[in-house]
Design a protein around this motif. Structure first.
Motif, short mmCIF file in Angstrom:
data_model
loop_
_atom_site.label_atom_id
_atom_site.label_comp_id
_atom_site.label_asym_id
_atom_site.label_seq_id
_atom_site.Cartn_x
_atom_site.Cartn_y
_atom_site.Cartn_z
N LYS A 19 21.49 13.41 -50.59
CA LYS A 19 21.99 14.82 -51.04
C LYS A 19 21.31 16.14 -50.90
N HIS A 20 21.68 17.00 -50.20
CA HIS A 20 21.03 18.19 -50.25
C HIS A 20 21.13 18.92 -51.80
N PRO A 21 20.05 19.80 -52.10
CA PRO A 21 20.29 20.23 -53.62
C PRO A 21 21.18 21.50 -53.58
N ASP A 22 21.34 22.11 -52.56
CA ASP A 22 22.36 23.22 -52.44
C ASP A 22 23.78 22.53 -52.58
N PRO A 23 24.53 22.92 -53.59
CA PRO A 23 25.85 22.47 -53.48
C PRO A 23 26.73 22.84 -52.26
N GLU A 24 26.49 24.09 -51.60
CA GLU A 24 27.00 24.49 -50.39
C GLU A 24 27.30 23.28 -49.33
N PHE A 25 25.91 22.79 -49.26
CA PHE A 25 25.86 21.46 -48.39
C PHE A 25 26.09 20.19 -48.80
#
Length: 358
Positions: free
Chosen positions: A37-43
């Motif tokens: 998982k990317h740490p940015d919620p958008e991604f």
């Protein structure tokens, strides 16, 4: 003493049944899930292969089967070794296949590494492929359910990895896999199959998602048809050979992307589908699964995308790690960056990355 095995649990029905079959065989099963998982919620919200629903399913399966479970946090390596190179390929006007790289560089490599660290003998996954061993050489073959066969994505796996992996559902069809999951009361029994792309931000292309993720500049340019300018676009990373939809060019007839020049940003269009056919193309960075080049005489087939049919071909190595491929049937929209995978019957010989087509 029970044989200890690792089962890669994705939260889907195939991997959960692989765990069931391992238990039935009397193995000590340890579940492992890769967190990419990317740490940015958008991604991270757009990552179809790493959703909260998947993790909830994994935890339900492990509780149901009473097995140990571990998460491996691998996003930094996933970004460095898979996402960034894929974004750079799109920026070059090519269309990469990140799944092939991810399987080799992240998924199987890290699972084998973890298995060895805990003294496990094998790594099991839910892939639809079959493995056998002859004379000390491991051979990968298509799964029996040809509609689900995933061997195409596994061409990069080498002998060191193949010696450690097994594919319990490879000789089964999807219906049988779902029946077993339902019989054991697994929450994945009727779960829909996952999508191909690991990111899907609504309203934008995979190439654009990766460009934003890696903060790469756009390379806008012109649409050209028969030498004249017929439109403009916002970046070569959003287009692929053979693409028809989303061009927003009015020529009175359907137009297709026939060529991409990443230096100028020009995209060449054609309106005659036969102009997208190629009777020869090159393949770069060829890797042979046995570890050495096989006998390339006799019957060979090449598959140039996951959902296309393999066709007879002739392969001529170039002596520099690549090859020229001559399909018996001209192939439509041969796409630089995609994987070209070679078979003899159902036996996977190897593959590489498409360079350019004539």
């Amino acid at each position: 003493m029970k044989e200890k095995v690792i089962v890669a649990l994705s939260g889907g029905v195939d991997s959960s049944v692989a765990a069931v079959l391992a238990q039935q065989a009397g193995c000590e099963v340890i579940g492992v899930t890769l967190r990419l998982k990317h740490p940015d919620p958008e991604f991270s919200a757009a990552q179809l292969c790493a959703s909260k629903n998947d993790e909830a399913a994994v935890e339900s399966i492990c509780a149901k089967l009473g097995i140990e479970h571990h998460y491996l946090e691998l996003f930094p390596e996933f970004e460095c070794k898979v996402l960034r190179p894929a974004a750079q390929e799109y920026a070059r006007g090519r269309t990469p296949n990140p799944c092939c790289e991810c399987n080799y560089r992240i998924k199987f490599g890290k699972l084998v590494e973890f298995a060895r660290s805990v003294g496990a003998a094998k790594v099991l996954t839910g892939h639809y492929a079959k493995l056998s061993e002859h004379g000390g050489v491991y051979e990968l073959r298509r799964g029996d359910d040809l509609k689900k066969d995933q061997s195409y994505f596994l061409y990069r796996l080498d002998q060191a990895i193949l010696s450690m992996v097994r594919f319990p559902v490879g000789a089964m069809d999807k219906g049988e896999v779902r029946r077993i999951a339902a019989e054991y009361g697994l929450v994945t029994s009727d779960k829909p199959d996952s999508q191909d792309a690991c990111f899907q931000v609504p309203g934008e292309s995979f190439g654009e998602t990766l460009r934003r993720l890696e903060k790469l500049p756009r390379r806008p340019g012109l649409f050209r048809y028969q030498g004249r300018i017929v439109g403009r676009h916002n970046g070569v990373h959003e287009f692929t050979i053979g693409q028809r939809k989303g061009l927003n060019v009015a020529l009175g007839v359907p137009a297709y992307v026939a060529g991409i020049d990443p230096e100028s940003g020009d995209i060449r269009l054609e309106t005659e589908p036969e102009r997208l056919l190629a009777s020869r193309f090159t393949v770069e960075r060829v890797s042979w699964q046995s570890g050495r080049a096989p006998d390339l005489s006799g019957e060979l087939e090449v598959q140039i995308r996951y959902r296309s049919r393999a066709v007879p071909c002739r392969v001529e190595p170039d002596g520099a790690g690549g090859a020229a491929v001559f399909p018996a049937i001209p192939q439509r929209a041969v796409t630089p960056g995609q994987a070209a995978v070679f078979y003899r019957g159902d036996l996977l010989l190897g593959g590489g990355v498409i360079g350019h087509a004539d």
